[in-house]
Design a protein around this motif. Structure first.
Motif, PDB file in Angstrom:
ATOM      1  N   ASN A 294       0.850  -1.179   0.000  1.00  0.00           N
ATOM      2  CA  ASN A 294       0.000   0.000   0.000  1.00  0.00           C
ATOM      3  C   ASN A 294       0.896   1.244   0.000  1.00  0.00           C
ATOM      4  O   ASN A 294       1.545   1.557   1.004  1.00  0.00           O
ATOM      5  N   LYS A 296       0.083   4.368  -0.195  1.00  0.00           N
ATOM      6  CA  LYS A 296      -0.449   5.470   0.611  1.00  0.00           C
ATOM      7  C   LYS A 296      -0.053   5.313   2.069  1.00  0.00           C
ATOM      8  O   LYS A 296       0.346   6.284   2.733  1.00  0.00           O
ATOM      9  N   GLU A 297      -0.145   4.092   2.580  1.00  0.00           N
ATOM     10  CA  GLU A 297       0.216   3.821   3.973  1.00  0.00           C
ATOM     11  C   GLU A 297       1.704   3.539   4.151  1.00  0.00           C
ATOM     12  O   GLU A 297       2.234   3.621   5.258  1.00  0.00           O
ATOM     13  N   LYS A 299       2.951   0.577   3.812  1.00  0.00           N
ATOM     14  CA  LYS A 299       2.961  -0.676   4.549  1.00  0.00           C
ATOM     15  C   LYS A 299       2.577  -1.836   3.634  1.00  0.00           C
ATOM     16  O   LYS A 299       1.976  -1.656   2.575  1.00  0.00           O
ATOM     17  N   MET A 454       0.085  -3.785   7.572  1.00  0.00           N
ATOM     18  CA  MET A 454      -1.219  -3.225   7.903  1.00  0.00           C
ATOM     19  C   MET A 454      -1.967  -4.185   8.819  1.00  0.00           C
ATOM     20  O   MET A 454      -1.879  -5.408   8.669  1.00  0.00           O
TER      21      MET A 454
END
Length: 524
Positions: A294, A296-297, A299, A454
């Motif tokens: 991911n 955006k995260e 992670k 996550m």
């Protein structure tokens, strides 16, 4: 003449006894002896079985020989399709049984070529299997280590119309069933997909319909192999003997008898590039897990695509018991001291083969007597068979469903891997290897912090174990030795991680001791 005096070796004291675990989770004990030798012992099988004790003493092999043995069957392949979602794969097999019961298979071909299977499916002369073989030889696959292309020429093939099949199989009662299934299952699944695509107005088949069709295909393959000995038996008894030399039930009986009682699990990943979708069809306790990143995260996300279908899984246990009368419940699945098992013997609820858990007791006895084969467990009276089945559980994923996430890899592995690694640990180790394969030794808690994952947003499939670096998954150290492929890196950490001496000891063992300490290990 002077006499020769024998040299007296120093009698080194034996090392302390160290408690460890077998591949099934039961206790085992290891002790180093002068030699250098390693002695290992423990117990196996159910509590009511006689002679449960086992032990062995083995010469500890040199480190170089251990490394060569571990890497002997490691391979890496690339697919020269520029825009396809699959760039290649690593594969590795580290056998434990004298005859490895695991198998794996990869088949790739253009979708339009598989349409030829429809025309050949009714032919009894083998045209179908010839067409399947030719279709899977079109896409070139490069063996990276051998630096050679071992399949055909792409010609005008485009990357967005491929069907890709990846499977691992774990044999039970030998390798006969896993060998047969590895050679035939993909072709049958390709035929099913080709039929659905021919009936559809687009290249994207309704996912629910396809899921049911894949399940039906698994069941049909299983029934075909189960009914073959029965059909052969009827044919042999009814035919006129053509040989004045051989008995009426001749040597060919052993061919059918060899399949009796044996079976295998299967975990199959299907990538449909035209639909930008993947499917996993699964029976047994092999497993498929996916690693998504991911952006955006920042992670990783562990996506467990299968659920272990064994007697210790409450969902599978309830599913199986619902198919039998309540008064038989205590005989369907019960614990003899080594976990809940079907009929007290089968650790998986779904599998190919395993005739003794699917046929009636009388029919099985007739086949056993005729085909001159004798399997264990024939003393169990089956009142309401079948007790296992080959109904595949199917999951799917759209490869472009989340713009913030990208699927980086999928791991398919037999249960020997999962005996010692959790799904999340496998994803973490693979993600970290892709980033930096030569990190050296890293504490388990530190690696979990360095590559954060996550938190699960949904209930996790069985078995949902502690996450990396937490609770029971904190002790020990992972190893990043700069292996040439991710498969070897994964196996290295299955076999002790940074505890190189333990790995050396375990890989020095043979026969029963080897099987008790590690199952066959296969990963793709």
């Amino acid at each position: 003449m002077s006499s020769l005096n024998p040299i007296k070796l120093n009698e080194l004291p034996a090392s302390p006894i160290i408690k460890t675990t077998q591949s099934d989770g039961n206790e085992a004990f290891i002790q180093l002896l002068p030699g250098p030798l390693v002695k290992v012992w423990g117990q196996f099988g159910p509590n009511d079985a006689p002679n449960r004790d086992w032990e062995g003493t083995f010469y500890i092999r040199p480190e170089k020989e251990i490394e060569e043995f571990m890497k002997r069957n490691a391979k890496s392949f690339s697919i020269p399709l520029e825009h396809g979602p699959v760039k290649g794969w690593d594969e590795i097999v580290v056998p434990s049984n004298p005859l490895c019961e695991d198998r794996h298979k990869i088949d790739i071909g253009p979708s339009d070529q598989f349409q030829r299977l429809l025309k050949c499916a009714e032919d009894k002369g083998g045209a179908f299997w010839k067409a399947w073989y030719e279709a899977t030889k079109i896409i070139p696959v490069t063996d990276i280590r051998a630096a050679q292309v071992n399949k055909g020429d792409t010609g005008d093939v485009t990357s967005d119309h491929q069907l890709m099949f990846f499977s691992v199989f774990d044999g039970m009662g030998g390798n006969i069933f896993s060998d047969m299934i590895s050679k035939t299952l993909h072709a049958c699944l390709a035929l099913t997909i080709a039929r659905l695509k021919a009936e559809s107005d687009s290249s994207i088949v309704n996912q629910e319909r396809l899921s049911w069709a894949l399940t039906d295909t698994f069941t049909a393959v299983d029934q075909e192999l189960l009914h073959a000995p029965v059909s052969a038996l009827k044919g042999l008894l009814g035919r006129e003997d053509s040989s004045p030399i051989l008995p009426k039930l001749g040597p060919s009986n052993f061919l059918f008898g060899a399949t009796e009682g044996s079976g295998c699990t299967a975990c199959t990943l299907i990538v449909d590039t035209a639909a930008s979708r993947l499917y996993v069809a699964h029976i047994g306790d092999s497993r498929a897990v996916a690693g998504w990143y991911n952006s955006k995260e920042g992670k990783w996300r562990c996506d467990v695509l299968t659920e272990d279908q064994c007697g210790d899984n409450p969902k599978e246990c309830a599913r199986r018991l619902s198919r039998h009368p309540p008064e038989e419940a205590e005989q369907v699945i019960y614990d003899r001291g080594w976990g809940n098992r079907v009929l007290g013997t089968n650790d998986v609820v779904r599998k190919f083969g395993g005739s003794f858990s699917k046929r009636s007791h009388e029919e099985e006895e007739e086949i056993w007597n005729t085909f001159q084969t004798k399997q264990a467990f024939n003393f169990f009276k089956r009142k309401t068979p079948p007790y296992t089945d080959a109904e595949a559980a199917v999951t799917y994923r759209d490869l472009k469903s989340n713009p913030d996430e990208e699927l980086k890899f999928v791991i398919l592995a037999t249960d020997g891997i999962w005996d010692r690694l959790t799904s999340e640990e496998a994803v973490l180790l693979t993600a970290a290897y892709r980033d930096e394969p030569s990190q050296g030794d890293v504490a388990k808690t530190d690696l979990a912090k360095k590559y954060p994952m996550m938190s699960p947003s949904e209930p996790r499939p069985f078995p949902a174990q502690d996450l990396p670096g937490m609770s029971t998954r904190t002790e020990g150290t992972w190893s990043f030795d700069g292996d040439a492929d991710a498969g070897t890196h994964l196996i290295r950490n299955v076999l002790g991680g940074a505890d190189r001496e333990w790995r050396r000891q375990v890989l020095s063992m043979r026969e029963l001791a080897a099987r008790q300490m590690r199952d066959d290990l296969t990963a793709v």
